[in-house]
Every structure is written in structure tokens, then in C-alpha cells.
Design a protein around this motif. Structure first.
Motif, short mmCIF file in Angstrom:
data_model
loop_
_atom_site.label_atom_id
_atom_site.label_comp_id
_atom_site.label_asym_id
_atom_site.label_seq_id
_atom_site.Cartn_x
_atom_site.Cartn_y
_atom_site.Cartn_z
N MET A 111 0.86 -1.20 0.00
CA MET A 111 0.00 0.00 0.00
C MET A 111 0.89 1.25 0.00
N ILE A 112 0.62 2.17 -0.91
CA ILE A 112 1.41 3.39 -1.02
C ILE A 112 0.83 4.44 -0.08
N ARG A 113 1.68 4.98 0.80
CA ARG A 113 1.23 6.02 1.72
C ARG A 113 1.10 7.34 1.00
N ASN A 114 0.10 8.12 1.40
CA ASN A 114 -0.03 9.47 0.89
C ASN A 114 1.07 10.34 1.49
N PRO A 115 1.49 11.40 0.78
CA PRO A 115 2.48 12.31 1.35
C PRO A 115 1.98 12.89 2.67
N VAL A 116 2.86 12.98 3.65
CA VAL A 116 2.47 13.51 4.96
C VAL A 116 2.66 15.02 4.99
N ILE A 117 1.66 15.71 5.51
CA ILE A 117 1.72 17.17 5.65
C ILE A 117 1.84 17.52 7.12
N HIS A 118 2.80 18.35 7.46
CA HIS A 118 2.95 18.83 8.84
C HIS A 118 2.33 20.22 8.96
N ILE A 119 1.51 20.41 9.98
CA ILE A 119 0.94 21.72 10.30
C ILE A 119 1.64 22.22 11.56
N VAL A 120 2.13 23.45 11.52
CA VAL A 120 2.81 24.04 12.68
C VAL A 120 2.13 25.35 13.04
N ASP A 121 1.40 25.35 14.15
CA ASP A 121 0.66 26.54 14.57
C ASP A 121 0.38 26.42 16.06
N ASP A 122 0.60 27.50 16.81
CA ASP A 122 0.37 27.45 18.25
C ASP A 122 -1.10 27.61 18.61
N ASP A 123 -1.95 27.89 17.62
CA ASP A 123 -3.40 28.04 17.84
C ASP A 123 -4.08 26.68 17.61
N GLU A 124 -4.62 26.12 18.68
CA GLU A 124 -5.23 24.79 18.58
C GLU A 124 -6.40 24.77 17.60
N GLY A 125 -7.18 25.84 17.59
CA GLY A 125 -8.33 25.90 16.68
C GLY A 125 -7.90 25.85 15.22
N VAL A 126 -6.81 26.56 14.90
CA VAL A 126 -6.29 26.56 13.54
C VAL A 126 -5.77 25.17 13.18
N ARG A 127 -5.03 24.56 14.11
CA ARG A 127 -4.51 23.21 13.85
C ARG A 127 -5.65 22.23 13.58
N ASP A 128 -6.69 22.29 14.41
CA ASP A 128 -7.81 21.37 14.25
C ASP A 128 -8.54 21.57 12.93
N SER A 129 -8.79 22.84 12.56
CA SER A 129 -9.54 23.10 11.34
C SER A 129 -8.73 22.73 10.10
N LEU A 130 -7.42 23.00 10.11
CA LEU A 130 -6.58 22.64 8.98
C LEU A 130 -6.45 21.12 8.86
N THR A 131 -6.31 20.47 9.99
CA THR A 131 -6.21 19.01 9.98
C THR A 131 -7.48 18.39 9.39
N PHE A 132 -8.63 18.87 9.84
CA PHE A 132 -9.90 18.35 9.33
C PHE A 132 -10.02 18.58 7.82
N LEU A 133 -9.68 19.79 7.38
CA LEU A 133 -9.78 20.14 5.95
C LEU A 133 -8.88 19.24 5.11
N LEU A 134 -7.63 19.09 5.52
CA LEU A 134 -6.68 18.32 4.73
C LEU A 134 -6.97 16.83 4.75
N GLU A 135 -7.38 16.32 5.92
CA GLU A 135 -7.74 14.90 5.98
C GLU A 135 -8.99 14.62 5.17
N SER A 136 -9.92 15.57 5.13
CA SER A 136 -11.12 15.40 4.32
C SER A 136 -10.78 15.34 2.83
N ALA A 137 -9.65 15.97 2.47
CA ALA A 137 -9.20 15.96 1.07
C ALA A 137 -8.30 14.76 0.78
#
Length: 201
Positions: free
Chosen positions: A1-27
Motif C-alpha cells: 500500500m502506497i502512503r499518501n504524502p504527509v503534511i505537517h501543520i505548525v501553529d500554536d493556535d489549537e483551533g487553527v490546527r484542528d480546522s486545517l487538519t480536518f480540511l486536509l484529511e477530508s481531502a
């Protein structure tokens, strides 16, 4: 199984981290989020792309770009920034970030930036954009001078003083540049200028 490229999010704002994670994982992307640049730098598995905020405690996004570049010169980095941080975001692009997005940004714009980052092999320069280069080529000499001044972070008054113009005249040229470049915001204009190969001093 080929893994998708991993994206790292770096932000001290938990809300931003959560929303970006949700958006990117949804894609369909694999995401790892970090609350600080130091955590991100200590990660064992290298990412294919990093999305980082500019203003954070311990280390700002510009310093993080430099350190990530030293570890992996080909790493794709996208900077997210508030309006007041655009000058720093431009500096980050000069140092190797591939793109920057001004908050609040559209979800589609972020996903497009990530897709482009993952599809382009970077050498540490902002991703080239032939359409942006074509638009820059359509500018008159004076319009190009105004664009370069704006990319250097100069105000209308400073540009006017450099070229012996009135501030009002610079405002008119600036409006023409925005129209010819099809830029909706100042951040759009700076991004396109960098991707077109315009090199501010």
C-alpha cells in the motif's frame, strides 16, 4: 500500500490546527499537527509539505523555514500569515517558502496551494507561475517600478519620493498594477510578483 504524502501543520493556535487538519484529511491527505516549531523540528519522519504560521512563541515561521531548509533543501513550505505579517511572509518566500496565504483564507485556496506544492519539485525558490510572468510582462516600466516598490514593503509616499511622483499618482499606478495582475488583495499581488520572478531588493 502506497502512503499518501504527509503534511505537517505548525501553529500554536489549537483551533487553527484542528480546522486545517480536518480540511486536509477530508481531502485525503495524511496530517501531523504540531503546537510549536521545536516539536516539528524534532519529528522523526520527514514531511512532504509543511504549513506553518508566522508568529509563534519560541521561534517564528521565518526561522522555522530556514531550519527546515537546512535539513531538507527540497521541502515544500507554505506560510500562513496575518495582514501585519506579510513582509515577514515575503521574506520567508525569499528564504525558500513556496507560497503564503493571508488569513482568513479560503479552503479551496489552501488545498490548491498544497496540491501545487506536492506536484512541483522545488529548489528553494517560489514556484514559478507562467501566467503571473505574462501579467508582469504586460506592465509598463512605471507600473513595474511601483510593483517592485510594493514588494519591498514601501508605502505609496516612499515610492513617490523615489521616482519624483505624487502619492496620488502612485495610487493610480498601484490600481493599474492590481488590475493588470488580476490581484484582489495586496497579498495576492506580492505572491504573484514573487512567482513571476520579480526580485525585490
Amino acid at each position: 500500500m502506497i502512503r499518501n504524502p504527509v503534511i505537517h501543520i505548525v501553529d500554536d493556535d489549537e483551533g487553527v490546527r484542528d480546522s486545517l487538519t480536518f480540511l486536509l484529511e477530508s481531502a485525503g491527505h495524511e496530517v501531523v499537527a504540531f503546537a510549536s516549531p521545536l516539536e516539528a523540528l524534532q519529528a522523526k519522519d520527514g514531511p512532504a509539505c509543511v504549513i506553518t504560521d508566522v508568529r509563534m512563541p519560541e521561534m517564528n515561521g521565518l526561522e522555522l523555514v530556514e531550519q527546515l531548509r537546512s535539513k531538507d533543501p527540497g521541502l515544500c513550505i507554505i506560510v500562513i500569515t496575518g495582514h501585519a505579517d506579510i513582509a515577514m511572509a515575503v521574506e520567508a518566500m525569499k528564504k525558500g517558502a513556496m507560497d503564503f496565504l493571508e488569513k482568513p483564507f479560503d479552503d479551496t485556496a489552501l488545498l490548491r496551494a498544497v496540491d501545487q506544492a506536492l506536484s512541483v519539485k522545488t529548489d528553494g525558490s517560489p514556484a514559478a507561475d507562467p501566467e503571473a510572468a505574462r501579467r508582469v510582462a504586460s506592465l509598463s516600466m512605471r507600473e513595474r517600478q511601483v510593483l517592485e516598490g510594493l514588494m519591498n514593503g514601501q508605502s505609496n509616499k516612499e515610492i513617490a519620493r523615489d521616482y519624483d511622483l505624487s502619492p496620488r499618482t502612485v495610487e493610480i499606478y498601484r490600481a493599474k498594477v492590481m488590475a493588470k495582475m488580476s490581484a484582489e488583495t495586496y497579498a495576492d499581488l506580492i505572491r504573484m510578483g514573487l512567482k513571476a520572478g520579480v526580485s525585490p531588493v
